[in-house]
Design an enzyme around this catalytic site. Sequence first.
Site, PDB file in Angstrom:
ATOM      1  N   THR A 222       0.850  -1.199   0.000  1.00 14.01           N
ATOM      2  CA  THR A 222       0.000   0.000   0.000  1.00 14.01           C
ATOM      3  C   THR A 222       0.879   1.240   0.000  1.00 14.01           C
ATOM      4  O   THR A 222       1.979   1.216   0.543  1.00 14.01           O
ATOM      5  CB  THR A 222      -0.873  -0.029   1.272  1.00 14.01           C
ATOM      6  OG1 THR A 222      -1.889  -1.004   1.072  1.00 14.01           O
ATOM      7  CG2 THR A 222      -1.534   1.302   1.574  1.00 14.01           C
ATOM      8  N   GLY A 274      -1.262  -1.249   6.869  1.00 16.64           N
ATOM      9  CA  GLY A 274      -1.298  -2.377   7.796  1.00 16.64           C
ATOM     10  C   GLY A 274      -2.627  -3.083   7.660  1.00 16.64           C
ATOM     11  O   GLY A 274      -3.376  -2.842   6.701  1.00 16.64           O
TER      12      GLY A 274
END
Length: 358
Positions: A222, A274
Site C-alpha cells: 500500500t 497495515g
Amino acid sequence: MRNQILLTLCLGLMPFAVAQQPTPLITQAPAGKWAIVMHGGAGVIERSSMTPERDAAYRAGLDHAIHAAASVLDANGSAVDAVEAGLKVLEDDPLFNAGKGAVFTADGKNDLDAAIMDGKTMRAGSVAGVTRTKNPISLAKAVMEKSQFVMLSGAGADQFAASVGLQQVDPSYFFTEERWQGLVRYLKEQGLPIPPRPAGAPPPPTKPIAQLETSDAHKWGTTGIVVRDRAGNIAAGTTTGGLTGKRFGRIGDSPIIGAGTYASNDSCGVSATGTGEYFIRLTMARSICALVQYKTMSLQDAVNEMIDHQLTAMKGDGGVIAMTPDGQIAWGFNTPGMFRARLVEGGKVQMGIYKDEP
Ligand code: ASP
C-alpha cells in the site's frame, strides 16, 4: 613509537568509523520549505527475503515518486497536487499494491481503494472498490474537488471518474503475475476455491517467477504520502488494492477518512498501512492528530503511542507516516519493515525499508 602506531591505526580506522555513522533523520522541516514523507507499505519485509535487485527496485520506485511530488512543490504547487503526483507514480509502478500491481480479491479481481484530504480546507475525497479507473488517487481528488460527496464506491465511482474525464482501463490492466500467484498461494492455504485466471490476463508463465510475498506475510505494498507545501498547508493521501484474498466487498482503512488517511492544518496529516481492520477501530490517523491537537504531544510521541502501544496491544500490525504544519516529520511501525522515505526542500532523500534503518 607505541603511540605513533596507535595514532596511525586510529587515523586509518577513522574514515571507516565515519562511513558507519548513519545520518540522523531530519525530523523538523524549516518554516517556508516544503517537506514530503511517504510509505510503500509495511509488513514482513526482511533483508533475508529480499534480493539486492528487488531491494534496489523498491528504493528506485520510492525515489521516483518522491521526486515527482517534489517537482510539483518546487514549482510552488499545492500539497494536494504533490500528493496526487507522487501517488500516481506508485500506482503506475507494478511493485506496489496500488493501481497496476494491486493485490487480488478472493474472486480474482482488483478492487482499488484511495483517499485524499486537504488540511487547509479539511475537504476530503475517497473511493472504494474501483475496478476501471487507472489512477484511483486522481479519482479521490476529483471526488473532493468536483462532487458534493466525500466517499464513492464501486461501479458508481468508476462512472463518476469517466464523467470527469479520468482515464478508464480494462480491469486486466491491473493484473500482475506475482500478485496473481500470491492470491493462488493464499487461497490454497485457506482451502478456498481458486477463481479462473482473469479475462485479458497474459498466458501463465512457463517458468516459475520470483515470489513477491512470503505466504504468511502481511500483504504489503500500500502507498501513502503526506506533504507540507511552501505555504504551510498539509495534505495526505493513500492508495491501495487492500489485502490479498479479501472477500465480500471488504473495504480497508485506506479510504476511510480518520482511519487510514487524515489531514488538518490544525493538527497533522497521516497515511497508514497495515491490517486495515485495526486501523479503522482505532481511528488511527485522526487519533494521532487528536493527540497532537488536544494533548499537545510531539508528532513522534503521538505516533509511538498509537503504534507501539494502542495498535500493538490490539495485536494489529502496520505503520504510519505523519507530518505537522509546523514541519515535524515522523514515522512508526510495529512490523519487521516498512518502505519509507522523507525529503525536505534543499535536502537529500532519506529512505528505509528494514527495522534496523533509521
Ligand atoms: N491498510 C490496507 C488495507 O487494510 C492494506 C495495507 O496497508 O497493505 O486495506
